[in-house]
Design a protein around this motif. Structure first.
Motif, PDB file in Angstrom:
ATOM      1  N   SER A  71     100.522  24.386  34.916  1.00  0.00           N
ATOM      2  CA  SER A  71     101.010  23.075  35.244  1.00  0.00           C
ATOM      3  C   SER A  71     102.467  22.112  34.894  1.00  0.00           C
ATOM      4  O   SER A  71     102.508  22.525  33.265  1.00  0.00           O
ATOM      5  CB  SER A  71     100.253  22.062  34.147  1.00  0.00           C
ATOM      6  N   ASN A  72     102.263  21.756  34.932  1.00  0.00           N
ATOM      7  CA  ASN A  72     104.229  21.095  34.531  1.00  0.00           C
ATOM      8  C   ASN A  72     103.964  20.032  33.362  1.00  0.00           C
ATOM      9  O   ASN A  72     105.211  20.280  32.062  1.00  0.00           O
ATOM     10  CB  ASN A  72     105.181  20.628  35.875  1.00  0.00           C
ATOM     11  N   PHE A 171      93.249  13.429  34.972  1.00  0.00           N
ATOM     12  CA  PHE A 171      94.065  13.317  36.159  1.00  0.00           C
ATOM     13  C   PHE A 171      95.195  14.685  37.083  1.00  0.00           C
ATOM     14  O   PHE A 171      94.844  14.592  38.117  1.00  0.00           O
ATOM     15  CB  PHE A 171      95.473  12.235  36.283  1.00  0.00           C
ATOM     16  N   VAL A 172      95.379  15.527  36.203  1.00  0.00           N
ATOM     17  CA  VAL A 172      96.153  16.275  36.422  1.00  0.00           C
ATOM     18  C   VAL A 172      94.949  17.292  37.137  1.00  0.00           C
ATOM     19  O   VAL A 172      95.235  18.127  38.541  1.00  0.00           O
ATOM     20  CB  VAL A 172      96.761  17.290  35.414  1.00  0.00           C
ATOM     21  N   ALA A 173      93.882  18.043  36.006  1.00  0.00           N
ATOM     22  CA  ALA A 173      93.371  18.647  37.498  1.00  0.00           C
ATOM     23  C   ALA A 173      92.316  18.131  37.950  1.00  0.00           C
ATOM     24  O   ALA A 173      92.420  18.985  39.137  1.00  0.00           O
ATOM     25  CB  ALA A 173      92.032  18.755  35.615  1.00  0.00           C
ATOM     26  N   PHE A 174      92.064  17.151  38.332  1.00  0.00           N
ATOM     27  CA  PHE A 174      91.677  16.765  39.907  1.00  0.00           C
ATOM     28  C   PHE A 174      92.217  16.091  40.564  1.00  0.00           C
ATOM     29  O   PHE A 174      91.740  16.946  41.967  1.00  0.00           O
ATOM     30  CB  PHE A 174      90.394  15.075  39.455  1.00  0.00           C
ATOM     31  N   GLY A 175      92.891  16.286  40.478  1.00  0.00           N
ATOM     32  CA  GLY A 175      94.537  16.115  41.544  1.00  0.00           C
ATOM     33  C   GLY A 175      95.155  17.671  42.115  1.00  0.00           C
ATOM     34  O   GLY A 175      95.026  17.855  42.869  1.00  0.00           O
ATOM     35  N   MET A 190      85.998   9.524  43.143  1.00  0.00           N
ATOM     36  CA  MET A 190      85.369   8.672  42.498  1.00  0.00           C
ATOM     37  C   MET A 190      85.574   9.160  41.022  1.00  0.00           C
ATOM     38  O   MET A 190      85.126   8.237  39.888  1.00  0.00           O
ATOM     39  CB  MET A 190      83.636   9.315  43.151  1.00  0.00           C
ATOM     40  N   LEU A 191      86.047  10.428  40.470  1.00  0.00           N
ATOM     41  CA  LEU A 191      86.075  10.383  39.655  1.00  0.00           C
ATOM     42  C   LEU A 191      87.133  10.348  38.996  1.00  0.00           C
ATOM     43  O   LEU A 191      87.288   9.975  37.603  1.00  0.00           O
ATOM     44  CB  LEU A 191      85.904  12.269  39.391  1.00  0.00           C
ATOM     45  N   LEU A 192      88.143  10.177  39.533  1.00  0.00           N
ATOM     46  CA  LEU A 192      89.548   9.276  39.248  1.00  0.00           C
ATOM     47  C   LEU A 192      89.046   7.889  38.614  1.00  0.00           C
ATOM     48  O   LEU A 192      89.220   6.949  37.470  1.00  0.00           O
ATOM     49  CB  LEU A 192      90.860   9.057  40.239  1.00  0.00           C
TER      50      LEU A 192
END
Length: 469
Positions: A71-72, A171-175, A190-192
């Motif tokens: 991840s950046n 947000f990074v992981a779910f995206g 829903m998770l976000l």
């Protein structure tokens, strides 16, 4: 199955190798390359070049981790860690402060956009369960960890509630999971939304944790305020002499303790006024009721093991009595004392061998404590540039909301013992009021002597350098 397991193992192995390469490369660059680079840029005396170097470091590490398949955001985080380990970390923090506020605001605006009110209304039980599960699970784990590391029950519960919200890496992981097809878009939404709601509830949880901790503190017996509880014994029974004793918790004592907190120096406060001690303990601060002049009290608080003793009592007679008792019990202990005038400071320095300082500003101005607190931190071994940064941040905090532009110059000049010249329009009024008696609060100190490590400085007769305020 075997083919699938082999593919998974090779993918995990490749990911571990890439992560190890990225982390080791960033660690080496941060330790050996950043300091020389920033030294070269700082020599140019260009704020634009310095800020450009900061942005280059963050972007370069972000692109590096992204190129390695990571991840950046992780790269930007590691860049911040590396910058915080350099000798220029305070200048870096000062330069990025405006951008930090703007970007934090933008981040939380985007978090707000993730909250889908229609989705919450249509799936209220599910969203409520997810939010409660996140908050409850994290709060429980953090409370248990805080207790395991020795925090008191009220502090552990408040810590768990404050840190129970979901993190920004969600947000990074779910995206990423959505882009890889692991999660479908409705589930991701829903998770976000649930994570965003936990962040929105943080101020409420903070307030609730503070009230709950205060009730627990008030429900304890009086030993909680006399240094007989776990908070005091954890500090005073330790064999290591890495704590400081602060005698007196008035205006000066409060800010001295705050400066020690900012430098992460452990301290034990002792106050003879039970009201002040109770108020401080109810806030979770290590300030206890007791008279340090009594031998049994000093021994109970293990004052002999302390790194230094700081006497901030405003009353002249009480301060002298406390210093005499401490010097009698501990002849070689470093003692810093607040003096009421130049004569008092001279007598404390010459007869009791303590470092005494006379505040320059009037008693009702908290800024008077900054030179005293800065001298204490420097004498305890804190680097001068770090002390100056802490004092500047504390001064800015005190002056915020008080017409900064109007009062900052007067406050700084007063700390340096420099009298601000009168305006032309005020000369006539000043001459008319020349014979009128001045209030006690406006009386100007004439000679505030400071003794640190045997050196005496006249703080009002000569202007100190700006870096040693």
């Amino acid at each position: 199955i075997l083919a699938g397991s082999g593919s998974l193992a090779s993918a995990l192995g490749s990911a571990v190798v890439k992560a190890a390469m990225a982390l080791s490369g960033i660690a080496l660059a941060g330790r050996f390359a950043l300091n020389p680079l920033f030294k070269t840029v700082a020599a140019a005396n260009s704020q634009e070049a310095f800020l450009g170097m900061i942005l280059l470091t963050a972007l370069g590490m972000s692109f590096l981790t992204e190129g390695l398949g990571l991840s950046n955001t992780l790269g930007a985080f590691l860049a911040g860690v590396c910058l915080s380990e350099t000798k220029y970390r305070y200048q870096v923090e000062a330069d990025i402060a405006p951008f930090r506020g703007i970007l934090l605001g933008l981040f939380f605006v985007t978090v707000g956009f993730e909250i889908d009110v229609r989705l919450i209304a249509n799936n209220l039980p599910v969203v409520s369960a997810i939010v409660a599960g996140i908050l409850g699970l994290k709060a429980g784990i953090l409370t248990l960890l805080s207790r395991a590391f020795g925090l008191s029950p009220p502090t552990a519960i408040r810590t768990g509630l404050i840190l129970s919200q979901g993190g920004e890496f969600a947000f990074v992981a779910f995206g990423l999971a959505r882009s890889l097809g692991i999660l479908d878009p409705p589930t991701t939404k829903m998770l976000l939304t649930s994570v965003s709601l936990t962040m929105a509830l943080t101020p409420f949880l903070d307030e609730m944790g503070g009230k709950f901790a205060k009730k627990m503190e008030e429900g304890t017996d009086f030993t909680h305020y006399m240094g007989a509880d776990q908070d005091a014994t954890e500090i005073t029974t330790d064999e290591a002499s890495d704590f400081v004793v602060v005698v007196g918790y008035g205006v000066v004592g409060k800010v001295v303790c705050d400066l020690l907190d900012r430098k992460l120096i452990k301290y034990v406060g002792m106050e003879c006024d039970p009201k002040k001690a109770i108020q401080a303990r109810n806030k979770g601060l290590p300030v206890f009721y007791g008279d340090v002049g009594r031998t049994e009290v000093a021994e109970a608080f293990n004052v002999g093991k302390a790194k230094a003793v700081i006497v901030t009592i405003s009353d002249k007679a009480e301060a002298t009595r406390a210093v005499i008792a401490l010097r009698r019990m501990y002849p070689d202990k470093p003692i810093f004392a607040r003096a009421t005038d130049a004569d008092h400071a001279q007598r404390l320095q010459s007869t009791l061998d303590v470092a005494a300082m006379v505040p320059i500003l009037p008693e009702d101005n908290i800024l008077l404590t900054l030179p005293f607190g800065g001298a204490v931190l420097r004498s305890l071994g804190a680097p001068p540039e770090e002390v100056n940064y802490i004092l500047a941040e504390k001064r800015r905090e005190l002056l915020s909301g008080k017409e900064l532009e109007k009062y900052e110059e007067e406050a700084v000049l007063a700390q340096l013992g420099v009298e601000k010249p009168e305006e032309d329009g005020d000369d006539e009024e000043a001459s008319d009021n020349e014979d009128e008696p001045k209030p006690v609060g406006e009386k100007k100190e004439s000679a505030g002597n400071i003794k640190l490590y045997g050196e005496v400085k006249a703080s009002s007769s000569k202007t100190a350098p700006a870096g040693e305020e």
